[in-house]
Design a protein around this motif. Structure first.
Motif, short mmCIF file in Angstrom:
data_model
loop_
_atom_site.label_atom_id
_atom_site.label_comp_id
_atom_site.label_asym_id
_atom_site.label_seq_id
_atom_site.Cartn_x
_atom_site.Cartn_y
_atom_site.Cartn_z
N THR A 137 32.58 33.87 24.41
CA THR A 137 33.41 33.93 25.62
C THR A 137 34.47 32.84 25.58
OG1 THR A 137 31.54 34.80 26.90
CG2 THR A 137 33.37 33.86 28.14
N ARG A 138 34.07 31.65 25.15
CA ARG A 138 35.00 30.52 25.08
C ARG A 138 36.13 30.80 24.07
NH1 ARG A 138 36.89 25.98 27.77
NH2 ARG A 138 37.48 24.37 26.28
N ASN A 140 37.24 33.70 23.40
CA ASN A 140 37.90 34.92 23.88
C ASN A 140 37.56 36.16 23.05
OD1 ASN A 140 39.53 35.86 26.02
ND2 ASN A 140 41.27 36.12 24.66
N ASP A 141 36.41 36.15 22.41
CA ASP A 141 35.93 37.35 21.71
C ASP A 141 35.02 38.11 22.68
OD1 ASP A 141 35.06 39.29 19.98
OD2 ASP A 141 34.57 37.91 18.36
N LEU A 142 35.65 38.72 23.68
CA LEU A 142 34.90 39.27 24.81
C LEU A 142 34.14 40.55 24.46
CD1 LEU A 142 37.41 38.63 27.73
CD2 LEU A 142 35.64 37.13 26.76
N PRO A 179 40.83 36.53 33.79
CA PRO A 179 40.85 35.35 32.91
C PRO A 179 40.85 34.01 33.64
CG PRO A 179 42.38 37.01 32.12
CD PRO A 179 41.90 37.48 33.45
N ASP A 183 37.92 31.22 33.23
CA ASP A 183 38.14 29.84 32.78
C ASP A 183 37.54 28.84 33.78
OD1 ASP A 183 39.41 30.60 30.49
OD2 ASP A 183 41.44 30.36 31.28
#
Length: 203
Positions: A137-138, A140-142, A179, A183
């Motif tokens: 997640t961090r 951004n490989d969601l 997003p 964050d």
């Protein structure tokens, strides 16, 4: 040499940017990963010990130090070190190679993710799943993060704290389409981890 001498030597010669706290050396990265080097005493001999090198992603909320994302650093006689046999000059040479190898590996996000995926396949603990999920997640490989959530949610977790962790992951998945809020959630996790681990003592 004693155990404090061991850590001080490692700090002085190889990781001067780390902070010494009790029986561990720590470094907080700009990406909010906590890098650590700790001494773990042998359960069978007071003069023998292990040296762990590890990293902990603070955006995966945690209340304690753990070694899941790390390894023991080996010397000439394997992973168990003996204070009665340590020579300061020889120790510095013995620890250099395994420590340098670990530092080089942890600098790369791809290497960390590879290790996390291996932990999930090999051990499959809830912590392993959580760490992989939050790291994906961090970064951004969601899509893969969602897959990890679906896999872990399908398993049978019976303890209340386990169900609570799954619920927290679900709440993060629900934020994937927003997003900014996502964050903010990760920053909240970082703040919680820092508070529990008292990382402010490193400043």
């Amino acid at each position: 040499m004693n155990k404090s001498d061991v850590l001080k030597l490692i700090q002085d010669e190889y990781v001067p940017e780390y902070t010494l706290i009790k029986s561990s050396l720590f470094k907080l990265t700009d990406c909010f990963d906590l890098l650590g080097i700790s001494i773990e005493s042998s359960a069978y001999h007071s003069r023998r010990f292990y040296i762990w090198a590890y990293w902990i992603p603070l955006y995966a909320p945690t209340e304690q130090i753990y070694f899941n994302n790390g390894s023991r650093l080996n010397g000439e006689n394997g992973e168990l070190w003996d204070l009665d046999e340590l020579d300061e000059s020889k120790f510095g040479k013995q620890i250099r190679k395994p420590l340098s190898k670990w530092i080089s590996a942890t600098e790369k996000v791809s290497t960390r993710l590879k290790a996390l995926r291996k932990n999930v396949r090999t051990f499959g603990t809830l912590r392993d799943y959580c760490t992989l999920f939050y790291t994906l997640t961090r970064t951004n490989d969601l899509d893969e993060a969602r897959f990890v959530y679906e896999e872990v949610a399908a398993k049978s977790w019976r303890k209340p704290w386990q169900k609570e962790l799954i619920g927290e992951i679900k709440s993060v998945v629900d934020l994937f389409e927003c997003p900014k809020t996502l964050d903010e959630k990760l920053i909240e996790n970082i703040d919680r981890s820092i508070q529990h681990l008292e990382i402010n003592r490193m400043n």
